[in-house]
Write a protein that holds these residues in place. Sequence first.
Motif, PDB file in Angstrom:
ATOM      1  N   GLU A  23      -3.028  -5.367  -3.104  1.00 48.34           N
ATOM      2  CA  GLU A  23      -2.001  -4.971  -2.138  1.00 48.34           C
ATOM      3  C   GLU A  23      -1.473  -6.245  -1.505  1.00 48.34           C
ATOM      4  OE1 GLU A  23      -3.068  -0.360  -1.261  1.00 48.34           O
ATOM      5  OE2 GLU A  23      -3.759  -1.793   0.218  1.00 48.34           O
ATOM      6  N   ARG A  52     -13.052  -0.088  -7.628  1.00 46.18           N
ATOM      7  CA  ARG A  52     -12.842  -0.514  -6.225  1.00 46.18           C
ATOM      8  C   ARG A  52     -14.096  -0.171  -5.446  1.00 46.18           C
ATOM      9  NH1 ARG A  52     -13.079   3.160  -2.953  1.00 46.18           N
ATOM     10  NH2 ARG A  52     -11.077   3.420  -1.896  1.00 46.18           N
ATOM     11  N   TRP A  90      -1.006   6.297 -11.212  1.00 42.51           N
ATOM     12  CA  TRP A  90      -2.466   6.287 -11.143  1.00 42.51           C
ATOM     13  C   TRP A  90      -3.010   7.468 -10.351  1.00 42.51           C
ATOM     14  CZ3 TRP A  90       0.114   2.658  -8.004  1.00 42.51           C
ATOM     15  CH2 TRP A  90      -0.219   2.652  -6.652  1.00 42.51           C
ATOM     16  N   LYS A  92       0.595   9.014   0.401  1.00 42.87           N
ATOM     17  CA  LYS A  92      -0.729   8.458   0.677  1.00 42.87           C
ATOM     18  C   LYS A  92      -1.786   9.534   0.886  1.00 42.87           C
ATOM     19  CE  LYS A  92      -1.429   4.925   0.698  1.00 42.87           C
ATOM     20  NZ  LYS A  92      -1.642   4.156  -0.566  1.00 42.87           N
ATOM     21  N   PRO A  93      -2.989   9.309   0.329  1.00 47.32           N
ATOM     22  CA  PRO A  93      -4.114  10.185   0.673  1.00 47.32           C
ATOM     23  C   PRO A  93      -4.621   9.819   2.071  1.00 47.32           C
ATOM     24  CG  PRO A  93      -4.864   8.413  -0.765  1.00 47.32           C
ATOM     25  CD  PRO A  93      -3.385   8.216  -0.576  1.00 47.32           C
ATOM     26  N   LYS A 127      -8.542   5.224 -10.423  1.00 47.64           N
ATOM     27  CA  LYS A 127      -9.317   4.501  -9.420  1.00 47.64           C
ATOM     28  C   LYS A 127     -10.738   5.037  -9.453  1.00 47.64           C
ATOM     29  CE  LYS A 127      -6.255   2.083  -6.896  1.00 47.64           C
ATOM     30  NZ  LYS A 127      -6.480   1.870  -5.473  1.00 47.64           N
ATOM     31  N   GLY A 187      -5.698   8.680  -7.714  1.00 45.58           N
ATOM     32  CA  GLY A 187      -6.405   8.070  -6.586  1.00 45.58           C
ATOM     33  C   GLY A 187      -7.885   8.432  -6.576  1.00 45.58           C
ATOM     34  N   ASN A 188      -8.621   7.671  -5.810  1.00 43.68           N
ATOM     35  CA  ASN A 188     -10.070   7.865  -5.737  1.00 43.68           C
ATOM     36  C   ASN A 188     -10.443   9.215  -5.129  1.00 43.68           C
ATOM     37  OD1 ASN A 188     -12.593   6.650  -6.335  1.00 43.68           O
ATOM     38  ND2 ASN A 188     -12.930   6.267  -4.150  1.00 43.68           N
ATOM     39  N   ARG A 195       3.528  -1.990  -7.530  1.00 44.87           N
ATOM     40  CA  ARG A 195       3.374  -0.739  -6.769  1.00 44.87           C
ATOM     41  C   ARG A 195       4.701  -0.614  -6.037  1.00 44.87           C
ATOM     42  NH1 ARG A 195      -2.410   0.397  -4.655  1.00 44.87           N
ATOM     43  NH2 ARG A 195      -1.263   1.321  -2.939  1.00 44.87           N
ATOM     44  N   ASP A 246      -9.827  -3.740  -8.347  1.00 44.98           N
ATOM     45  CA  ASP A 246      -9.116  -3.601  -7.076  1.00 44.98           C
ATOM     46  C   ASP A 246     -10.081  -4.075  -5.988  1.00 44.98           C
ATOM     47  OD1 ASP A 246      -8.300  -2.711  -4.585  1.00 44.98           O
ATOM     48  OD2 ASP A 246      -7.821  -0.668  -5.204  1.00 44.98           O
ATOM     49  N   GLU A 250       0.999   5.969  -7.070  1.00 45.76           N
ATOM     50  CA  GLU A 250      -0.057   6.976  -7.168  1.00 45.76           C
ATOM     51  C   GLU A 250       0.587   8.338  -7.395  1.00 45.76           C
ATOM     52  OE1 GLU A 250      -3.031   7.097  -4.054  1.00 45.76           O
ATOM     53  OE2 GLU A 250      -3.795   9.042  -4.753  1.00 45.76           O
ATOM     54  N   CYS A 268       0.876  -1.184   0.000  1.00 42.58           N
ATOM     55  CA  CYS A 268       0.000   0.000   0.000  1.00 42.58           C
ATOM     56  C   CYS A 268       0.908   1.227   0.000  1.00 42.58           C
ATOM     57  CB  CYS A 268      -0.896  -0.007   1.231  1.00 42.58           C
ATOM     58  SG  CYS A 268      -1.976   1.426   1.256  1.00 42.58           S
ATOM     59  N   HIS A 275      -9.550  -2.044  -1.694  1.00 38.35           N
ATOM     60  CA  HIS A 275      -9.830  -0.775  -1.016  1.00 38.35           C
ATOM     61  C   HIS A 275     -11.277  -0.542  -0.614  1.00 38.35           C
ATOM     62  CE1 HIS A 275      -5.705  -0.044  -2.281  1.00 38.35           C
ATOM     63  NE2 HIS A 275      -5.674   0.726  -1.220  1.00 38.35           N
ATOM     64  N   ASP A 320      -2.412   0.280   4.506  1.00 36.79           N
ATOM     65  CA  ASP A 320      -3.470  -0.728   4.421  1.00 36.79           C
ATOM     66  C   ASP A 320      -2.909  -2.152   4.567  1.00 36.79           C
ATOM     67  OD1 ASP A 320      -5.342   1.242   3.903  1.00 36.79           O
ATOM     68  OD2 ASP A 320      -5.162   1.054   1.729  1.00 36.79           O
TER      69      ASP A 320
HETATM   70  C1  PEP Z   1      -4.335   2.903  -2.766  1.00 33.79           C
HETATM   71  O1  PEP Z   1      -4.341   2.322  -3.866  1.00 33.79           O
HETATM   72  O2  PEP Z   1      -3.493   2.672  -1.866  1.00 33.79           O
HETATM   73  C2  PEP Z   1      -5.423   3.863  -2.484  1.00 33.79           C
HETATM   74  C3  PEP Z   1      -5.315   4.821  -1.590  1.00 33.79           C
HETATM   75  O3  PEP Z   1      -6.511   3.603  -3.221  1.00 33.79           O
HETATM   76  P1  PEP Z   1      -7.821   4.449  -3.510  1.00 33.79           P
HETATM   77  O4  PEP Z   1      -7.384   5.749  -4.130  1.00 33.79           O
HETATM   78  O5  PEP Z   1      -8.567   3.569  -4.458  1.00 33.79           O
HETATM   79  O6  PEP Z   1      -8.532   4.629  -2.198  1.00 33.79           O
END
Ligand code: PEP
Length: 452
Positions: free
Chosen positions: A398, A324, A267, A119-120, A293, A269-270, A112, A353, A238, A73, A356, A428
């Motif tokens: 992951e 996801r 990528w 990270k978000p 995502k 992110g969501n 990854r 995915d 990401e 993750c 998540h 995660d």
């Molecule tokens: C991730 O892939 O670790 C992630 C934060 O995913 P998502 O943006 O789909 O929540």
Amino acid sequence: MEDTLQKNWTPTSWLEKPIKQLPEYPDQALLDESFETLKTLPPLVTSWEIEALKNKLAQVSAGKAFLLQGGDCAESFHLTKSSKIVNMVKVLLQTSFILIHEMGVPVVRVGRIAGQYAKPRSQDFEEVNGQKIHNYRGDLINGFEATKEARTPDPRRLIEGYHKAGLTLNFLRALADEGFADLHHPEQWEMDFMKNNQYYKEYEAMVESITKAVRFVDAISPDKFATLQKVDFYTSHEALNLYYDSAQTRKVPRKPGFYNLSAHMVWLGNRTRDLDDAHVEYLRGIENPIGIKVGPPFTIDDTLKLIETLNPTHEAGKIVLITRFGKEKIENGLPSLIKAVRREGFPVVWSADPMHGNTFSAANNYKTRNFDHILDEIKSAFAIHRSEGSYLGSVHLELTGDNVTECVGGAKGLNESELDINYETFCDPRLNYQQSLEMAFLVSKEWKQSYS
Ligand code: PEP
Ligand code: CO
């Protein structure tokens, strides 16, 4: 240049847009200095590798290959270690061998890895001992330790991230070239854990057959094995800390456009996919394949606009749509999305995915995922694509090659009370080595039911 002038885009035009999920750096001078330094450092990957990946993804979108995207993750700087990298490459390679063997199509491997450091988070701040401090946002932004000092965003981490990614990638390339003596030994396939699984006999026969195939290639041409496997291994992360990505976004000789040379694929992110925001602005200008995502909450309309914005020429292999939903919501959400994308004629790679949307807190507060829930979402995704006449060409997992206890379930039946035995993730929960091999085996069973 003309193309980007027409688009009114530069590697830093995102700075004019609202920026989500990226805290302000308190020291602007240090940020400028780090950003300028990063711009001068040599690229981590090349434009021709990126184009090769795009061509392979075009094969996936045409239903002729499969994409396996997986890894941590979040990677951590201090875990840039030989054993971690070896184990990760080993598990990705072995899972891909299972997929190739069972599906009989080429498998594109995207880790990854080598840059997955940002990270978000749902909250910007947390309170520790009565003090409000930044949340941890990954090593590329701040430190994990819960102190005000460690949590302050530090732009020097952009450079450290580049160095750690470079070290990881260097070793990864060497391993992918010829470091896989491990694979030649059946005992490395650790089958015992599958003994309680109803598919044990099938699994055993598959491992036997893969081992024989490896030995055969080895016997007829001892040097060939390494060459056959060469490089087919790509990196992704990401695109979240846009300072990191944009400083490594460059023009290359004799090719139009700009390439993000920090990874083969990135990528969206969501939580950062709003059309008018910085992340979409940045991503619309680069040549790399882009993952999107998509999960709740989203609208079909915005998703279509997003695909059009990021891939206006409808180039095949450019967009990987990574759904996801979570096992509960997929039945409701996925069919209409598939129909809408097909109606527009967008040539996307469909990826599932299953991680998540299926995270929960165990009774002992560990953040976990249940192997069966992950498998449920995979099964639903295949069933829905099958009934829509669409090709599900990828899974996004992951996972780790280490023996961690982060997800419950699987053939060994890990339960919630065992999570504390070896819970290592900074973000995660990941499938461990055995859960990953088992999942690959079960994914390929679903794929075979759908497409062979
Ligand atoms: C991730 O892939 O670790 C992630 C934060 O995913 P998502 O943006 O789909 O929540
Ligand atoms: Co994650």
